[in-house]
Design an enzyme around this catalytic site. Structure first.
Site, short mmCIF file in Angstrom:
data_model
loop_
_atom_site.label_atom_id
_atom_site.label_comp_id
_atom_site.label_asym_id
_atom_site.label_seq_id
_atom_site.Cartn_x
_atom_site.Cartn_y
_atom_site.Cartn_z
N HIS A 100 0.84 -1.21 0.00
CA HIS A 100 0.00 0.00 0.00
C HIS A 100 0.87 1.25 0.00
CE1 HIS A 100 -3.36 2.69 1.09
NE2 HIS A 100 -2.47 3.26 1.89
N GLU A 101 1.89 1.26 0.86
CA GLU A 101 2.77 2.42 0.90
C GLU A 101 3.55 2.57 -0.41
OE1 GLU A 101 2.30 4.55 3.08
OE2 GLU A 101 1.04 3.27 4.31
N HIS A 104 1.70 4.52 -2.93
CA HIS A 104 1.86 5.97 -2.87
C HIS A 104 3.11 6.41 -3.64
CE1 HIS A 104 -1.46 6.62 -0.25
NE2 HIS A 104 -0.94 5.96 0.78
#
Length: 232
Positions: A100-101, A104
């Site tokens: 998920h990170e 980004h």
């Protein structure tokens, strides 16, 4: 004090309940899938390295930071920070959060507009969250309603920021799910279900945050509207 009046409770108790429920669900989901190792046995750090290579991102630094669920990506420094349990862990939850990170970081690489918008809003939100309620209270105290409405406008930045955050986080999770599946980090349908559960639970916290920000804004609008009514 405004915070002790019944009107505040009417607006904020539902928001507090929503936030508590979202946090409980995130913690319980993280705890469940944090005990389930992936078939690949890759840690969050190893997963991130693999996905960075696949995405041809070579300027991202991965570091370990203290705390629980403190994971984040800093687009200014190009640093992806992972909490110890995610950095060192090889669970379904660990790889889901790490990916998920990384989502980004991919948004940053692609110039994803909602991410850029959210970053631009940060200074205004920081100022507005402090200055807004001061202008409201001063405006009401000296009976200058225009000043109070200016405070409401400044305070509204928090709700705008929460709204801008939602597509950023949902898109990062969507990218994470695709990356993990296509890279072979997760191999079974159970692991895929776990990744979806962890990331969907995290999304609920952002929805709850938006709901809270909107309810706070509506509370201040009701206070200022009431002040205008009393002035008349």
């Amino acid at each position: 004090m405004f915070y002790l009046n019944p009107q505040y409770l009417i607006f904020m108790v539902p928001a507090i309940i929503a936030m508590m429920a979202a946090q409980w669900y995130v913690n319980s989901t993280y705890k469940k899938w944090g005990k389930v190792p992936t078939s690949s046995r890759l840690t969050g750090e190893q997963t991130t390295q693999k996905l960075l290579s696949t995405a041809e991102l070579h300027d991202i630094e991965i570091i370990q930071i203290q705390g629980r669920l403190t994971d984040h990506y800093d687009p200014r420094k190009k640093v992806l920070s992972l909490s110890p349990a995610v950095y060192q862990g090889n669970s379904v939850a660990s790889v889901a959060i790490a990916a998920h990170e990384l989502g980004h970081a991919l948004q940053d690489k692609d110039g994803y507009f909602p991410l850029r918008l959210r970053s631009m809003l940060v200074p205004a939100v920081n100022i507005g969250s402090t200055l807004g309620w001061i202008l409201i209270m001063v405006g009401l105290f000296i009976n200058v309603i225009g000043l109070a409405w200016l405070g409401v406008f400044a305070f509204s930045g928090g709700a705008v920021f929460a709204l801008a955050t939602l597509p950023v986080e949902l898109n990062a999770s969507s990218r994470a799910k695709m990356l993990l599946k296509n890279s072979g980090v997760i191999l079974s349908s159970e692991e895929e279900h776990g990744v979806n559960s962890v990331l969907n639970a995290a999304a609920l916290t952002y929805i709850a945050s938006l709901f809270t920000a909107v309810m706070q804004l509506l509370y201040w609008i009701s206070i200022v509207s009431g002040g205008r009514g009393r002035r008349r």
